[in-house]
Design a protein around this motif. Structure first.
Motif, mmCIF file in Angstrom:
data_model
loop_
_atom_site.group_PDB
_atom_site.id
_atom_site.type_symbol
_atom_site.label_atom_id
_atom_site.label_comp_id
_atom_site.label_asym_id
_atom_site.label_seq_id
_atom_site.Cartn_x
_atom_site.Cartn_y
_atom_site.Cartn_z
ATOM 1 N N ALA A 29 0.794 -1.231 0.000
ATOM 2 C CA ALA A 29 0.000 0.000 0.000
ATOM 3 C C ALA A 29 0.825 1.279 0.000
ATOM 4 O O ALA A 29 0.357 2.310 -0.476
ATOM 5 N N CYS A 30 2.037 1.232 0.521
ATOM 6 C CA CYS A 30 2.760 2.474 0.801
ATOM 7 C C CYS A 30 4.083 2.622 0.061
ATOM 8 O O CYS A 30 4.855 3.528 0.369
ATOM 9 N N SER A 31 4.382 1.773 -0.893
ATOM 10 C CA SER A 31 5.686 1.844 -1.561
ATOM 11 C C SER A 31 5.796 2.962 -2.588
ATOM 12 O O SER A 31 6.900 3.400 -2.907
ATOM 13 N N ASP A 32 4.685 3.444 -3.128
ATOM 14 C CA ASP A 32 4.742 4.527 -4.116
ATOM 15 C C ASP A 32 4.863 5.864 -3.393
ATOM 16 O O ASP A 32 3.871 6.517 -3.087
ATOM 17 N N LEU A 33 6.095 6.271 -3.116
ATOM 18 C CA LEU A 33 6.333 7.500 -2.366
ATOM 19 C C LEU A 33 6.295 8.748 -3.240
ATOM 20 O O LEU A 33 6.403 9.858 -2.730
ATOM 21 N N ILE A 34 6.142 8.577 -4.549
ATOM 22 C CA ILE A 34 6.029 9.719 -5.458
ATOM 23 C C ILE A 34 4.572 10.181 -5.548
ATOM 24 O O ILE A 34 4.294 11.349 -5.763
ATOM 25 N N GLY A 35 3.623 9.274 -5.382
ATOM 26 C CA GLY A 35 2.201 9.613 -5.475
ATOM 27 C C GLY A 35 1.812 10.687 -4.478
ATOM 28 O O GLY A 35 2.335 10.750 -3.366
ATOM 29 N N ASN A 36 0.868 11.525 -4.865
ATOM 30 C CA ASN A 36 0.485 12.689 -4.049
ATOM 31 C C ASN A 36 0.104 12.335 -2.616
ATOM 32 O O ASN A 36 0.583 12.961 -1.672
ATOM 33 N N ALA A 37 -0.765 11.356 -2.443
ATOM 34 C CA ALA A 37 -1.260 11.048 -1.101
ATOM 35 C C ALA A 37 -0.143 10.525 -0.203
ATOM 36 O O ALA A 37 0.051 11.010 0.908
ATOM 37 N N GLN A 38 0.600 9.542 -0.679
ATOM 38 C CA GLN A 38 1.648 8.953 0.155
ATOM 39 C C GLN A 38 2.806 9.928 0.365
ATOM 40 O O GLN A 38 3.390 9.967 1.441
ATOM 41 N N ARG A 39 3.141 10.722 -0.666
ATOM 42 C CA ARG A 39 4.210 11.716 -0.519
ATOM 43 C C ARG A 39 3.847 12.745 0.541
ATOM 44 O O ARG A 39 4.683 13.190 1.321
ATOM 45 N N GLY A 40 2.570 13.114 0.608
ATOM 46 C CA GLY A 40 2.129 14.058 1.633
ATOM 47 C C GLY A 40 2.317 13.507 3.039
ATOM 48 O O GLY A 40 2.786 14.216 3.937
ATOM 49 N N VAL A 41 1.977 12.250 3.236
ATOM 50 C CA VAL A 41 2.170 11.612 4.540
ATOM 51 C C VAL A 41 3.666 11.485 4.840
ATOM 52 O O VAL A 41 4.114 11.729 5.962
ATOM 53 N N LEU A 42 4.449 11.130 3.819
ATOM 54 C CA LEU A 42 5.901 11.037 3.989
ATOM 55 C C LEU A 42 6.485 12.387 4.390
ATOM 56 O O LEU A 42 7.335 12.467 5.286
ATOM 57 N N ALA A 43 6.019 13.464 3.755
ATOM 58 C CA ALA A 43 6.510 14.807 4.102
ATOM 59 C C ALA A 43 6.203 15.134 5.563
ATOM 60 O O ALA A 43 7.054 15.693 6.272
ATOM 61 N N GLU A 44 5.012 14.766 6.026
ATOM 62 C CA GLU A 44 4.682 14.982 7.438
ATOM 63 C C GLU A 44 5.663 14.227 8.328
ATOM 64 O O GLU A 44 6.136 14.765 9.338
ATOM 65 N N TYR A 45 5.965 12.998 7.961
ATOM 66 C CA TYR A 45 6.886 12.190 8.758
ATOM 67 C C TYR A 45 8.290 12.801 8.756
ATOM 68 O O TYR A 45 8.936 12.884 9.804
#
Length: 193
Positions: A29-45
């Motif tokens: 579920a979370c390997s696509d770190l370029i996608g908008n939704a997951q990248r946003g969560v990654l940026a928060e982290y």
């Protein structure tokens, strides 16, 4: 409050493991770190790592602000990138949503009566890599960070709902690398006083 998972928790049926665990789900579920939704969560982290506020916690979905740091300082993290998950004809324009909201407080389960920007400080995160072959959102050198107090954001942009990077930069946010985020956020929070 949600307890952090280890990743070893199994999927079960009738009390027996079916041979898959939470780590496998995360990978799927979370390997696509370029996608908008997951990248946003990654940026928060990433910002949370710099601010020292994510080590033992669990992300609160839909809270009024993204991060809460020592001193009760509320931080909103916005993310944008030139690259997207989909096939692109051209690089994306860097823009950020900054609209005032009626924030929901996860602790009290209430919605704020006043529509406003809920955080004290905004951190704008730009994944600046433009070469898909070398893009790695885990490489913190591929990010730029810009910090602005909500007070300055309100004064400069009023009720505006979004901004592009060039407009943000024309109003002198504090630009920094990952290692400079904590001091930039603290300085911006002092502007709120």
């Amino acid at each position: 409050m949600t307890a952090p998972k280890t990743g070893d928790e199994p999927f079960t049926q009738q009390g027996q493991s079916i041979g898959s665990d939470l780590r496998q789900f995360w990978r799927w579920a979370c390997s696509d770190l370029i996608g908008n939704a997951q990248r946003g969560v990654l940026a928060e982290y990433i910002v949370g790592l710099a601010l020292g506020c994510v080590a033992d916690g669990v992300r609160v979905e839909w809270d009024a602000s993204d991060l809460l740091i020592e001193g009760g300082i509320r931080v909103e993290v916005k993310s944008s990138a030139y690259l997207q998950s989909w096939k692109q004809e051209r690089l994306s324009t860097i823009s950020f949503g900054i609209q005032p909201t009626n924030g929901w407080d996860a602790t009290t389960n209430t919605i704020a009566a006043q529509r406003k920007r809920q955080a004290d400080v905004y951190v704008f995160c730009v994944f600046k890599q433009t070469d898909r072959a070398t893009a790695d959102p885990l490489d913190l050198d591929q990010w730029d960070f810009y910090v602005m107090s909500t007070q300055r954001l309100n004064f400069t942009f009023g009720e505006q709902k979004s901004i592009v990077l060039s407009s943000l930069l024309s109003h002198d946010p504090v630009g920094c690398s990952f290692s400079g985020l904590a001091s930039a956020v603290q300085a911006a929070a002092r502007e709120q006083s």
